[in-house]
Design an enzyme around this catalytic site. Sequence first.
Site, PDB file in Angstrom:
ATOM      1  N   THR A 255     -25.077  35.358  10.330  1.00 32.80           N
ATOM      2  CA  THR A 255     -25.054  34.921  11.729  1.00 32.80           C
ATOM      3  C   THR A 255     -25.698  35.994  12.574  1.00 32.80           C
ATOM      4  O   THR A 255     -25.451  37.188  12.345  1.00 32.80           O
ATOM      5  CB  THR A 255     -23.595  34.725  12.187  1.00 32.80           C
TER       6      THR A 255
ATOM      7  N   THR B 112     -19.651  38.440  11.214  1.00 34.15           N
ATOM      8  CA  THR B 112     -20.533  37.671  10.337  1.00 34.15           C
ATOM      9  C   THR B 112     -20.037  37.832   8.907  1.00 34.15           C
ATOM     10  O   THR B 112     -19.455  38.866   8.561  1.00 34.15           O
ATOM     11  CB  THR B 112     -22.017  38.108  10.485  1.00 34.15           C
ATOM     12  N   GLY B 113     -20.226  36.800   8.107  1.00 32.43           N
ATOM     13  CA  GLY B 113     -19.683  36.799   6.750  1.00 32.43           C
ATOM     14  C   GLY B 113     -19.058  35.444   6.483  1.00 32.43           C
ATOM     15  O   GLY B 113     -19.305  34.490   7.236  1.00 32.43           O
TER      16      GLY B 113
ATOM     17  N   GLY C 237     -17.855  27.053  10.464  1.00 32.77           N
ATOM     18  CA  GLY C 237     -17.327  28.386  10.178  1.00 32.77           C
ATOM     19  C   GLY C 237     -16.738  29.022  11.429  1.00 32.77           C
ATOM     20  O   GLY C 237     -16.346  28.341  12.372  1.00 32.77           O
ATOM     21  N   ASP C 238     -16.695  30.340  11.434  1.00 30.97           N
ATOM     22  CA  ASP C 238     -16.059  31.079  12.525  1.00 30.97           C
ATOM     23  C   ASP C 238     -16.940  31.220  13.772  1.00 30.97           C
ATOM     24  O   ASP C 238     -16.430  31.460  14.869  1.00 30.97           O
ATOM     25  CB  ASP C 238     -15.734  32.498  12.034  1.00 30.97           C
TER      26      ASP C 238
ATOM     27  N   GLY D 131     -17.067  32.567   6.943  1.00 31.04           N
ATOM     28  CA  GLY D 131     -16.282  32.120   8.097  1.00 31.04           C
ATOM     29  C   GLY D 131     -14.853  31.759   7.744  1.00 31.04           C
ATOM     30  O   GLY D 131     -13.916  32.008   8.525  1.00 31.04           O
TER      31      GLY D 131
ATOM     32  N   ARG E  73     -18.743  20.817   7.829  1.00 22.14           N
ATOM     33  CA  ARG E  73     -18.104  22.142   7.721  1.00 22.14           C
ATOM     34  C   ARG E  73     -18.499  23.023   8.922  1.00 22.14           C
ATOM     35  O   ARG E  73     -19.651  23.081   9.310  1.00 22.14           O
ATOM     36  CB  ARG E  73     -18.533  22.822   6.422  1.00 22.14           C
TER      37      ARG E  73
HETATM   38  N1  ASP Z   1     -19.926  33.263   9.547  1.00 25.18           N
HETATM   39  C1  ASP Z   1     -20.928  32.283   9.218  1.00 25.18           C
HETATM   40  C2  ASP Z   1     -20.262  31.035   8.733  1.00 25.18           C
HETATM   41  O1  ASP Z   1     -19.287  31.122   8.007  1.00 25.18           O
HETATM   42  C3  ASP Z   1     -21.916  32.741   8.200  1.00 25.18           C
HETATM   43  C4  ASP Z   1     -22.289  34.197   8.237  1.00 25.18           C
HETATM   44  O2  ASP Z   1     -22.159  34.847   9.258  1.00 25.18           O
HETATM   45  O3  ASP Z   1     -22.734  34.744   7.216  1.00 25.18           O
HETATM   46  O4  ASP Z   1     -20.731  29.974   9.037  1.00 25.18           O
END
Ligand code: ASP
Length: 306
Positions: A149, A200-201, A179-180, A203, A177
């Site tokens: 993200t 980021t990561g 995410g966060d 979610g 779906r």
């Molecule tokens: N956080 C984002 C999601 O889960 C993806 C990411 O930031 O890598 O959609």
Amino acid sequence: MYAIIGTWKMSCEGVREAHAGLARGGAAEDAVEQAIRAVEDEPGFTSVGYGGLPDHDGHVMVDAAFMNGNTLRFGAVMSAENIRNPIRAARALCGRETNCLLAGRGAEQFAIAQGLPMRDLRTPASMMQWREALRQENRKPDAYREHDTVCVLALDGRGSLIAGTSTSGLFLKASGRVGDSPIVGSGFYCDARYGAAAATGLGEDIMRGCLSYDIVSRMRMGVSAQKACEQAVKALSARKIELGEDAGSISVIALSPTGETGAATTLPVFPFAAGNDRGFGLFAAYPAQDGMDIRASSMQALEGEP
Ligand code: ASP
């Protein structure tokens, strides 16, 4: 005092330009939008906006958010298709008392009503990758690792503190779906009295810890932006490990109302761009790991000196 920080190398050029705008007296709101739009418009970045990798059904579904820390108002869109710059839609929703978080068709209709440009976010390259991934059944679990993200936090000379996020989420995610990234408190949070944070990561993991709110809460208690990032990432990964899981793939950034930046990660390396009135640079955060025990992050300048 002004300052800006953005996640991943992909934010570097946009953050650099936004940093120059802040130096000329520009507003933090414009800096965040400008830095994120630059990533959304670049098809080479396959986890955000145009050229983002599709969901399982072949649709590029985007999430974005924009929060003003001076008013505590936020706007966000999620699971939306064909909005050229989701961050612009999120910003346009920020300030509304109601209906500030819109999903799917409602978000798309809002963007059209605002006169925002619409565009098919798929590219020949992203569709080729999608077709290829579907062909290779055994590649599916790995495919979920392809995500990132763009998160940008900015402070301007007038004391405005702003947070923004934009992503196309996980490659091959299930239809619908989310995410966060568009979820306040998880993917982003911003209170001009204490600080701003974004994550980021994966979610699904970030939401379990309401991670961005956790970071800003720690800053409210007087913890520095850097320590707040380290403590929050450590707390969530330690809990995951306690539950028999791995530490997860989680990276965060933070910015204080006085312009101090922070970053922490569970990954081997987490690059981010940052600048203030002393300069601009590309940095990396690394976890100080002892086995799976994440104790602290160290930071290193990759280029430039902020
Ligand atoms: N956080 C984002 C999601 O889960 C993806 C990411 O930031 O890598 O959609």
